[in-house]
Design a protein around this motif. Structure first.
Motif, PDB file in Angstrom:
ATOM      1  N   ALA A 615      30.681  36.999  40.735  1.00  0.00           N
ATOM      2  CA  ALA A 615      29.485  36.949  41.751  1.00  0.00           C
ATOM      3  C   ALA A 615      28.277  36.288  41.124  1.00  0.00           C
ATOM      4  CB  ALA A 615      29.075  38.285  42.430  1.00  0.00           C
ATOM      5  N   SER A 616      28.195  36.595  39.578  1.00  0.00           N
ATOM      6  CA  SER A 616      26.913  36.252  39.108  1.00  0.00           C
ATOM      7  C   SER A 616      27.314  34.739  38.441  1.00  0.00           C
ATOM      8  CB  SER A 616      26.630  37.133  37.465  1.00  0.00           C
ATOM      9  OG  SER A 616      27.839  36.694  36.548  1.00  0.00           O
ATOM     10  N   HIS A 617      28.630  34.396  38.149  1.00  0.00           N
ATOM     11  CA  HIS A 617      28.787  32.738  38.183  1.00  0.00           C
ATOM     12  C   HIS A 617      28.699  31.962  39.431  1.00  0.00           C
ATOM     13  CE1 HIS A 617      31.544  34.340  34.414  1.00  0.00           C
ATOM     14  NE2 HIS A 617      30.387  34.439  34.228  1.00  0.00           N
ATOM     15  N   ALA A 618      28.859  32.788  40.554  1.00  0.00           N
ATOM     16  CA  ALA A 618      28.649  32.007  41.693  1.00  0.00           C
ATOM     17  C   ALA A 618      26.921  31.525  41.916  1.00  0.00           C
ATOM     18  CB  ALA A 618      29.371  32.550  42.812  1.00  0.00           C
ATOM     19  N   THR A 659      25.359  36.128  47.328  1.00  0.00           N
ATOM     20  CA  THR A 659      24.788  35.157  48.107  1.00  0.00           C
ATOM     21  C   THR A 659      25.010  33.689  47.275  1.00  0.00           C
ATOM     22  OG1 THR A 659      22.577  35.494  47.045  1.00  0.00           O
ATOM     23  CG2 THR A 659      22.733  36.625  49.004  1.00  0.00           C
ATOM     24  N   GLY A 660      25.987  33.635  46.663  1.00  0.00           N
ATOM     25  CA  GLY A 660      26.489  32.612  45.633  1.00  0.00           C
ATOM     26  C   GLY A 660      26.745  31.055  46.760  1.00  0.00           C
ATOM     27  N   VAL A 661      27.460  30.465  46.050  1.00  0.00           N
ATOM     28  CA  VAL A 661      27.650  29.067  46.717  1.00  0.00           C
ATOM     29  C   VAL A 661      28.908  29.288  47.193  1.00  0.00           C
ATOM     30  CG1 VAL A 661      27.055  27.707  44.530  1.00  0.00           C
ATOM     31  CG2 VAL A 661      29.272  28.574  44.251  1.00  0.00           C
ATOM     32  N   GLY A 662      29.639  30.465  47.251  1.00  0.00           N
ATOM     33  CA  GLY A 662      30.859  30.493  48.207  1.00  0.00           C
ATOM     34  C   GLY A 662      32.175  29.853  47.614  1.00  0.00           C
ATOM     35  N   ILE A 663      33.156  30.205  48.310  1.00  0.00           N
ATOM     36  CA  ILE A 663      34.525  29.458  47.868  1.00  0.00           C
ATOM     37  C   ILE A 663      34.919  28.358  48.913  1.00  0.00           C
ATOM     38  CG2 ILE A 663      36.933  30.204  47.524  1.00  0.00           C
ATOM     39  CD1 ILE A 663      35.991  33.237  46.783  1.00  0.00           C
ATOM     40  N   PRO A 664      35.520  27.155  48.485  1.00  0.00           N
ATOM     41  CA  PRO A 664      35.829  26.379  49.364  1.00  0.00           C
ATOM     42  C   PRO A 664      37.133  26.942  50.284  1.00  0.00           C
ATOM     43  CG  PRO A 664      35.343  25.277  47.393  1.00  0.00           C
ATOM     44  CD  PRO A 664      35.417  26.643  47.080  1.00  0.00           C
ATOM     45  N   PRO A 665      37.505  26.145  51.355  1.00  0.00           N
ATOM     46  CA  PRO A 665      38.438  26.842  52.053  1.00  0.00           C
ATOM     47  C   PRO A 665      39.807  26.654  51.558  1.00  0.00           C
ATOM     48  CG  PRO A 665      36.965  25.730  53.780  1.00  0.00           C
ATOM     49  CD  PRO A 665      36.417  25.558  52.219  1.00  0.00           C
ATOM     50  N   GLU A 666      40.111  25.613  50.798  1.00  0.00           N
ATOM     51  CA  GLU A 666      41.305  25.019  50.168  1.00  0.00           C
ATOM     52  C   GLU A 666      41.571  26.028  49.060  1.00  0.00           C
ATOM     53  OE1 GLU A 666      38.111  22.104  48.551  1.00  0.00           O
ATOM     54  OE2 GLU A 666      38.569  23.073  50.438  1.00  0.00           O
ATOM     55  N   ASN A 667      40.544  26.889  48.611  1.00  0.00           N
ATOM     56  CA  ASN A 667      40.740  27.762  47.352  1.00  0.00           C
ATOM     57  C   ASN A 667      41.012  29.042  47.771  1.00  0.00           C
ATOM     58  OD1 ASN A 667      40.741  25.576  45.656  1.00  0.00           O
ATOM     59  ND2 ASN A 667      38.695  25.858  45.297  1.00  0.00           N
ATOM     60  N   LEU A 668      40.679  29.569  49.265  1.00  0.00           N
ATOM     61  CA  LEU A 668      40.573  30.854  49.496  1.00  0.00           C
ATOM     62  C   LEU A 668      42.151  31.651  49.371  1.00  0.00           C
ATOM     63  CD1 LEU A 668      38.454  30.782  52.738  1.00  0.00           C
ATOM     64  CD2 LEU A 668      38.000  32.026  50.602  1.00  0.00           C
ATOM     65  N   ARG A 669      43.043  30.934  49.454  1.00  0.00           N
ATOM     66  CA  ARG A 669      44.337  31.550  49.316  1.00  0.00           C
ATOM     67  C   ARG A 669      44.868  31.637  47.976  1.00  0.00           C
ATOM     68  NH1 ARG A 669      47.635  28.587  54.086  1.00  0.00           N
ATOM     69  NH2 ARG A 669      46.903  26.797  52.819  1.00  0.00           N
ATOM     70  N   LYS A 670      43.983  30.905  47.070  1.00  0.00           N
ATOM     71  CA  LYS A 670      44.535  31.000  45.645  1.00  0.00           C
ATOM     72  C   LYS A 670      43.655  31.749  44.783  1.00  0.00           C
ATOM     73  CE  LYS A 670      45.629  25.933  46.403  1.00  0.00           C
ATOM     74  NZ  LYS A 670      45.302  24.657  45.712  1.00  0.00           N
ATOM     75  N   VAL A 671      42.660  32.407  45.377  1.00  0.00           N
ATOM     76  CA  VAL A 671      41.848  33.119  44.045  1.00  0.00           C
ATOM     77  C   VAL A 671      42.648  34.185  43.542  1.00  0.00           C
ATOM     78  CG1 VAL A 671      39.642  32.301  45.427  1.00  0.00           C
ATOM     79  CG2 VAL A 671      40.934  34.569  45.926  1.00  0.00           C
ATOM     80  N   PHE A 672      43.653  34.967  44.288  1.00  0.00           N
ATOM     81  CA  PHE A 672      44.259  36.159  43.783  1.00  0.00           C
ATOM     82  C   PHE A 672      45.324  35.476  42.861  1.00  0.00           C
ATOM     83  CE2 PHE A 672      42.266  38.304  47.397  1.00  0.00           C
ATOM     84  CZ  PHE A 672      41.314  39.115  46.681  1.00  0.00           C
ATOM     85  N   GLU A 673      45.748  34.350  42.761  1.00  0.00           N
ATOM     86  CA  GLU A 673      46.822  33.994  41.814  1.00  0.00           C
ATOM     87  C   GLU A 673      46.421  33.799  40.458  1.00  0.00           C
ATOM     88  OE1 GLU A 673      47.970  29.957  42.967  1.00  0.00           O
ATOM     89  OE2 GLU A 673      48.569  30.425  45.142  1.00  0.00           O
TER      90      GLU A 673
END
Length: 858
Positions: A615-618, A659-673
């Motif tokens: 979160a801090s990186h975001a 309250t960071g930059v958020g995650i793009p929709p195309e990466n949502l399904r990949k974040v736990f990979e």
């Protein structure tokens, strides 16, 4: 059904074209065969035997046919009448070898002698001579003489012979033969004029007289009728209407139709000439001329049943018998109809009310169901939509009515950019039900894409004609997302197997590095110790990476104990406050009344630290990082629908919000990979969130997230609450309590070397073995002096479990410390349950080894 192959049919006639009998046969053959083939050609040849007949002409025709058809393949030959059959029987093998022949119009069975049945079949021209003679006696009972007219042609002679055979059955009648070879046409007419009323005439054929003059049947028969005072009968239907009374008549149409049907079966391959018997039964019908019946006073009642009468004068009653009876009956029917209409009107009113009610119920049903229902007309234009379809497409029925279906519902295949063809078009054309591709995409009017499934079916009327189509669309977006989660879970599980396999060798290497560094510490200068600290720190960082791999793969054995989630979060926040940018505000809201869970506190803390650091990186420019808790109850339905292995019950929900930059929709399904990262090369391993995912899974919990670019990210973590437990405290580590003789069994040389040096530095006596078999031999040799065995789990030749079982057989009380960089937790727990056994995970430091030895030795 038509055939596509080309066919050539040769029709060989005995007589000339323009002769009605011959033309009837030819036309009937054509009509039988032509409709069954798309491409067929008929070749018509004539012997002209009625007018000309000689061997010279026969040979001339033979040569003509050889020349004409030398390069033409004929598929089948149809012959009409005797001369054509005799010609083909004589010259078949030389002209058309192997080609099937179907004959018709043949007058006698003697003409069939010598025909090769493997190639020839057909039907005889059965002339019902005896039935016709009986007919004459029936219609003209005063007749005692019958004059038989026949010429000297093949047909005429054959008919004369048949007449002679039948005459034997009529001894009371005298038969007089007027022969063409003895009379001229004028002499024939003179003979007919002299006949008295007790006579009758039977007309066979008269084409040539004694002078060789040819006369057409269309001319001779009217001439005979005008000059003959008595009835003339015949056996060939082409004579009817030309002045004869009638008779049981043979027909060229019938002969051609039967021959054509037999030829068609051969052309289709359904039969061969040899397999088709020659037809010898009569196909003749009774035909009469009404005008001649009246002329000679013959009543219709005397005719055989089923007779066909030509030229009967128009009779309104006969022509409109049905109409007459219909009009007669209509008055009665009209009265019945009035009564029926009254009754039906009442029924119609009742049916109309029922229909209105049925439509109302249907409308209520369609308005109530979740599936979208859209109907179209035969052109594919929308005619109706239920509310679910309007919500799904974002288009009202007022906007959609009359538009093509594919304008209202734009469908895509999942993962494709091109729209798929409208299913309505295919269903209307084929008349079959079509099912949409699994999880097709529907582009709504506001340009959103929804996953849909279901079917398209034709709408038919009472006569089974297609009137349109009905499309049923089921919103499968959530179902698709769930399946995606399941596939993601399976993917993580598969990669986890790989991660666990790497851990063993990696931890052995780290064990050698960290162990050697600890041994060298006491023998190194202060400057050297600085570099040793670097080595130990690198080993710890590598061990942490391996630990993350094992957490992700759920292969690391967890130390499960009661854990206070609130205390854990407070400690996490304290660590983060010294780590992240000071511009980030960290807040804790521990609002859950119940916070005790069962878990591995170090692994859980690593998970929360990972989430906080990510979160801090975001938030490079600062922001807010909030941890909050609440208690929730997860029911059976939620647990079954979740991709995680959850048991219904009470959970603590930990929410981590930034309250960071958020995650793009195309990466949502990949974040736990595993290994997926958006950070620059060298700034991230991609194992942080995958390790968090593995930790939560191993604690029988669940994790999901929601994020929008520019609006931050929220993680929701669910952990099952413990029952009746409280957090444990951990005592301080102690020094080695006693000295012992220890056997180290490990297949890695550097592990054996560093472990031996470490144990000896602690005052222990050490023996080593490179695998299970060598270890057993060493133990057997010095069993009395060995106090404890440190045993690796994964070794060649004999693994740790097999070695442990063999050691127990020798000494059930032997103390054994299992040491491995990777092992299945269940397997270790089974071994520990047998007593005097403990476990230590590689890589470990000296203090962890001392603690494990003390537990076993005490």
């Amino acid at each position: 059904m038509t055939q596509t192959s080309f066919r050539r049919i040769l029709i060989l006639n005995s007589y000339h074209q323009g002769y009605l009998w011959t033309d009837q046969i030819t036309d009937a053959v054509r009509n039988q065969i032509a409709p069954h083939f798309q491409d067929v050609e008929f070749y018509i040849e004539s012997l002209d035997a009625k007018r000309l007949h000689s061997e010279a002409l026969t040979q001339n025709l033979l040569q003509n046919l050889k020349l004409k058809y030398r390069n033409t393949r004929i598929d089948i030959i149809v012959t009409s009448d005797d001369d054509a059959l005799l010609f083909m029987r004589r010259f078949h093998d030389g002209l058309f070898p192997g080609v099937p022949v179907v004959f018709c119009g043949v007058n006698g069975e003697e003409n069939l002698r010598g025909i090769p049945r493997q190639h020839f079949t057909g039907l005889l021209e059965v002339l019902d001579v005896k039935p016709n003679l009986e007919l004459i006696r029936r219609l003209c009972p005063e007749t005692d003489k019958i004059y038989v007219v026949s010429d000297s042609t093949t047909t005429g002679i054959a008919l004369r012979r048949l007449m002679g055979d039948a005459a034997r059955d009529f001894p009371d009648i005298r038969f007089i033969y007027l022969k063409g070879e003895e009379l001229s046409t004028d002499e024939l007419i003179q003979q007919l004029r002299k006949l008295d009323r007790t006579s009758a005439v039977f007309m066979n054929v008269w084409f040539q007289d004694k002078n060789g003059s040819f006369i057409a049947y269309k001319d001779i028969n009217p001439m005979m009728s005008r000059n003959c005072p008595v009835p003339i009968f015949g056996m060939i239907d082409m004579l009817i209407d030309l002045g004869i009374v009638g008779g049981k008549m043979n027909s060229g149409k019938t002969q051609g139709r039967e021959a054509g049907a037999m030829a068609l079966r051969i052309l289709k391959g359904e039969a061969t000439p040899a397999s088709m018997p020659i037809i010898t039964q009569s196909r003749n019908e009774y035909l009469f001329d009404y005008r001649q019946l009246v002329r000679f006073g013959i009543p219709e009642s005397a005719l055989p049943p089923g007779s066909n009468i030509h030229h009967r004068p128009f009779s309104f009653y006969e022509a409109y018998k049905g109409l007459v009876w219909g009009v007669t009956s209509i008055i009665i029917v009209f009265l019945v109809m009035i009564i029926t209409l009254v009754i039906n009107r009442r029924k119609l009113q009742t049916a109309k009310a029922q229909l209105i009610e049925s439509r109302r119920n249907l409308a209520i049903t369609l308005d109530s169901i979740d599936e979208g229902v859209i109907t179209t007309d035969i052109s594919g234009s929308v005619t109706s939509m239920n509310p679910a379809a309007e919500r799904l497409t974002g288009c009202s029925i007022q906007e959609a009515a009359g538009k093509p279906f594919d304008e209202v519902c734009v469908l895509y295949r999942s993962g494709a950019d091109e729209p798929i063809p409208s299913p309505v078009t295919g269903v209307i054309q084929s008349g079959t039900v079509t099912y949409l591709d699994s999880f097709s995409l529907l582009l709504t009017q506001d340009q959103q894409k929804r996953h849909v499934a279901d079917s398209c079916s034709p709408i038919r009327d009472e006569e089974n004609r297609i009137q349109g189509a009905v499309v049923v669309l089921r919103d499968a977006t959530e179902e698709f997302a769930l399946q995606e989660k399941l596939r993601q879970s399976e993917k993580l599980r598969s990669v986890g197997e790989l991660a666990g396999g790497i851990a063993h060798d990696f931890n052995n290497v780290l064990m050698g590095i960290s162990g050697a560094a600890e041994i060298l510490e006491s023998e190194t200068s202060e400057e050297g110790k600085r570099f040793l600290n670097i080595i130990r720190d690198a080993a710890r960082r590598a061990a942490s990476l391996t630990s993350r791999l094992l957490i992700f793969s759920r292969k690391k054995q967890l130390v499960m104990a009661p854990v206070d989630t609130h205390a854990l979060l407070n400690h996490t926040a304290s660590l983060l406050s010294h780590t992240v940018d000071k511009k980030i505000i960290i807040q804790i809201k521990n609002e859950a009344p119940l916070s005790i869970i069962t878990g591995d506190d170090s692994q859980l803390q690593n998970a929360f630290l990972n989430l906080g650091i990510n979160a801090s990186h975001a938030m490079p420019d600062g922001g807010s990082l909030d941890f909050s808790t609440r208690n929730v109850f997860l029911d059976q339905g939620y647990c079954e629908a979740s991709p995680f292995d959850l048991t219904p019950g009470d959970f603590i929900e930990v929410e981590v919000r930034d309250t960071g930059v958020g995650i793009p929709p195309e990466n949502l399904r990949k974040v736990f990979e595993p290994f997926f990262t958006t950070k620059e090369q060298g700034k991230g391993t991609g194992l942080g969130l995958s390790a968090v995912y593995g930790t939560i899974q191993s604690h029988s919990g669940a994790i999901n997230l929601y994020s929008e670019p520019g609006k931050g990210t929220v993680f929701h973590i669910y952990l099952p609450l413990a029952t009746g437990a409280s957090p444990e405290t951990h005592p301080e580590m102690e020094v080695c309590h006693r000295k012992a003789c220890i056997l180290v069994i490990d297949d890695e040389d550097m592990i054996r070397s560093t472990l031996q040096a470490m144990l000896e530095s602690l005052g222990h006596q050490v023996l080593t073995a490179s695998d299970g078999l060598e270890g057993l031999d060493s133990y057997r040799a010095k069993a009395a002096s060995i106090d404890l065995v440190i045993l690796d789990m994964i070794m060649p030749r004999m693994n740790g479990r097999e070695t442990l079982e063999e050691l127990r057989k020798i000494n059930p009380e032997l103390r054994i410390l299992i040491s491995s960089g990777f092992s299945r937790g269940d397997e270790v727990r089974v071994l520990q349950s047998k007593g005097r056994c403990d476990f230590i995970r590689k890589p470990y430091i000296r203090q962890e080894l001392i603690a494990a030895l003390n537990r076993l030795m005490d």
